[in-house]
Design a protein around this motif. Structure first.
Motif, PDB file in Angstrom:
ATOM      1  N   ARG A   4       0.738  -1.260   0.082  1.00 30.31           N
ATOM      2  CA  ARG A   4       0.037  -0.216   0.030  1.00 30.31           C
ATOM      3  C   ARG A   4       1.052   1.084   0.184  1.00 30.31           C
ATOM      4  O   ARG A   4       1.994   1.338   0.771  1.00 30.31           O
ATOM      5  CB  ARG A   4      -1.053  -0.024   1.280  1.00 30.31           C
ATOM      6  CG  ARG A   4      -2.064  -1.274   1.267  1.00 30.31           C
ATOM      7  CD  ARG A   4      -2.514  -1.329   2.720  1.00 30.31           C
ATOM      8  NE  ARG A   4      -3.309  -2.649   2.774  1.00 30.31           N
ATOM      9  CZ  ARG A   4      -4.676  -2.445   2.411  1.00 30.31           C
ATOM     10  NH1 ARG A   4      -5.432  -1.610   2.015  1.00 30.31           N
ATOM     11  NH2 ARG A   4      -5.327  -3.720   2.492  1.00 30.31           N
ATOM     12  N   ASP A  27      -3.915   4.114   1.402  1.00 26.00           N
ATOM     13  CA  ASP A  27      -5.035   3.331   0.799  1.00 26.00           C
ATOM     14  C   ASP A  27      -5.370   2.349   2.099  1.00 26.00           C
ATOM     15  O   ASP A  27      -4.744   1.201   2.356  1.00 26.00           O
ATOM     16  CB  ASP A  27      -4.661   2.640  -0.549  1.00 26.00           C
ATOM     17  CG  ASP A  27      -5.883   1.644  -1.013  1.00 26.00           C
ATOM     18  OD1 ASP A  27      -7.040   1.822  -0.143  1.00 26.00           O
ATOM     19  OD2 ASP A  27      -5.998   0.924  -1.913  1.00 26.00           O
ATOM     20  N   ARG A  29      -8.383   0.940   2.403  1.00 22.50           N
ATOM     21  CA  ARG A  29      -9.436  -0.022   2.115  1.00 22.50           C
ATOM     22  C   ARG A  29      -9.281  -1.333   2.578  1.00 22.50           C
ATOM     23  O   ARG A  29      -7.937  -2.044   2.417  1.00 22.50           O
ATOM     24  CB  ARG A  29      -9.776   0.084   0.547  1.00 22.50           C
ATOM     25  CG  ARG A  29     -10.193   1.354   0.134  1.00 22.50           C
ATOM     26  CD  ARG A  29     -10.447   1.384  -1.166  1.00 22.50           C
ATOM     27  NE  ARG A  29      -9.448   1.420  -1.840  1.00 22.50           N
ATOM     28  CZ  ARG A  29      -9.027   1.550  -3.326  1.00 22.50           C
ATOM     29  NH1 ARG A  29     -10.421   1.502  -4.000  1.00 22.50           N
ATOM     30  NH2 ARG A  29      -7.988   1.432  -4.055  1.00 22.50           N
ATOM     31  N   GLY A  30     -10.113  -2.066   3.062  1.00 27.93           N
ATOM     32  CA  GLY A  30     -10.027  -3.642   3.348  1.00 27.93           C
ATOM     33  C   GLY A  30      -9.354  -3.727   4.714  1.00 27.93           C
ATOM     34  O   GLY A  30      -9.538  -5.037   5.137  1.00 27.93           O
ATOM     35  N   LEU A  52      -9.004   6.893   3.376  1.00 28.43           N
ATOM     36  CA  LEU A  52     -10.102   5.960   2.610  1.00 28.43           C
ATOM     37  C   LEU A  52     -11.191   6.980   1.665  1.00 28.43           C
ATOM     38  O   LEU A  52     -10.990   8.056   1.866  1.00 28.43           O
ATOM     39  CB  LEU A  52     -11.124   5.474   3.937  1.00 28.43           C
ATOM     40  CG  LEU A  52     -10.481   4.504   4.850  1.00 28.43           C
ATOM     41  CD1 LEU A  52     -11.290   4.334   6.113  1.00 28.43           C
ATOM     42  CD2 LEU A  52     -10.271   2.881   4.282  1.00 28.43           C
ATOM     43  N   TYR A  61     -11.852  12.867   1.185  1.00 28.70           N
ATOM     44  CA  TYR A  61     -11.454  11.819   1.535  1.00 28.70           C
ATOM     45  C   TYR A  61     -11.739  11.739   2.920  1.00 28.70           C
ATOM     46  O   TYR A  61     -12.072  12.480   3.715  1.00 28.70           O
ATOM     47  CB  TYR A  61      -9.890  11.437   1.434  1.00 28.70           C
ATOM     48  CG  TYR A  61      -9.079  12.529   1.985  1.00 28.70           C
ATOM     49  CD1 TYR A  61      -8.592  12.502   3.596  1.00 28.70           C
ATOM     50  CD2 TYR A  61      -8.535  13.614   1.498  1.00 28.70           C
ATOM     51  CE1 TYR A  61      -8.172  13.439   3.998  1.00 28.70           C
ATOM     52  CE2 TYR A  61      -7.753  14.529   1.979  1.00 28.70           C
ATOM     53  CZ  TYR A  61      -7.718  14.581   3.328  1.00 28.70           C
ATOM     54  OH  TYR A  61      -6.689  15.383   4.234  1.00 28.70           O
TER      55      TYR A  61
END
Length: 285
Positions: A4, A27, A29-30, A52, A61
């Motif tokens: 990332r 990043d 995400r997840g 995110l 953001y």
């Protein structure tokens, strides 16, 4: 785990390693909350953030902000450092201001020359501290009760208690006792001159600031603290203890040279400073 994009940004300084660093995962995400917290603890920094996609239509953001052991609804130097990293990575705001979504809601950020500045979020709690708190803080700081010339709640997410001492030299001489201040996050400010009579030139530091957060391992001092300076500015300007525009120094006692630029414009108080990326690459998460 996957690579990332990552930056480590030094905030409230234009000179690397003289401000306050924040780890920015661009990043998030997840990632589960537990993964974010685990990574934050591993960095051994005061904060790490995770960028995110926004959920609010007005935001550019969403930012989740962690310190060792817990998530924060807002923090100042992570806000500026993360925005710096987001812009450096190619982020483009939708409107005139960059808008960050976080635990306290939407926070406006603007470009201010070579600096970024955020609009101070509303105080969650204000007004004078309880007498018992002031007595305890004086004892924990090792000063006389009469040396605290003003005090106020400075809660804007972080639960700061703010006290003003007679002058900057007294602030720099502090050696606080973590056992006495246990459970209290204390911000201390001292003017470089008489209380209520401070310079307003943009190149002069009007105040010296220190931020103390007693922890399990003893006293923790934050090098340069955006949330505290934001709340201090709302208190000091509102109480006519500071001009509408000033610069505060923080980190001096730790060998840093943080500079926090404060300016009131209309209903907003803007808290700004320079940022510089010191590490850039990828992190496996």
């Amino acid at each position: 785990m996957s690579p990332r994009p990552f930056q480590q940004v030094d905030v409230f300084t234009a000179v690397p390693y003289l401000g306050n660093p924040v780890a920015v995962v661009l990043d998030g995400r997840g990632l589960a909350t537990e993964q974010m917290q685990s990574f934050t603890n591993w960095t051994n920094l005061s904060e790490a953030t995770f960028v995110l996609p926004p959920e609010h239509p007005g935001a550019d953001y969403k930012l989740r902000i962690f310190c060792p052991g817990r998530e924060l609804p807002f923090a100042g130097h992570p806000t500026l450092g993360s925005c710096h990293a987001w812009l450096r990575a190619g982020g483009r705001p939708k409107g005139e201001h960059i808008v960050q979504e976080c635990g306290v809601g939407l926070v406006k950020i603007r470009r201010d020359g070579d600096r970024l500045a955020f609009a101070a979020p509303p105080l969650r709690k204000s007004g004078p501290l309880d007498d018992a708190d002031v007595d305890l803080i004086a004892r924990g700081l090792g000063v006389e009760r009469s040396d605290i010339v003003a005090h106020a709640w400075c809660d804007n997410g972080p639960n700061w208690r703010g006290v003003m001492l007679r002058d900057a030299a007294q602030v720099l001489a502090l050696r606080p006792d973590a056992s006495v201040l246990a459970g209290l996050d204390v911000g201390v400010v001292g003017p470089r001159g008489k209380v209520g009579v401070v310079g307003s030139r943009n190149d002069d530091c009007a105040f010296e600031v220190r931020a103390f957060l007693p922890g399990n391992a003893g006293m923790i001092e934050d090098p340069v603290t955006g949330s505290l300076n934001a709340a201090l500015a709302q208190w000091l300007i509102g109480a006519a203890l500071a001009p509408d525009r000033y610069v505060a120094a923080q980190g001096t006692a730790l060998g840093r040279a943080g500079r926090v630029h404060v300016q009131r414009e209309g209903a907003d108080i803007w808290i700004g400073g320079a940022s510089v990326t010191c590490i850039e690459g990828q992190v496996q998460l």
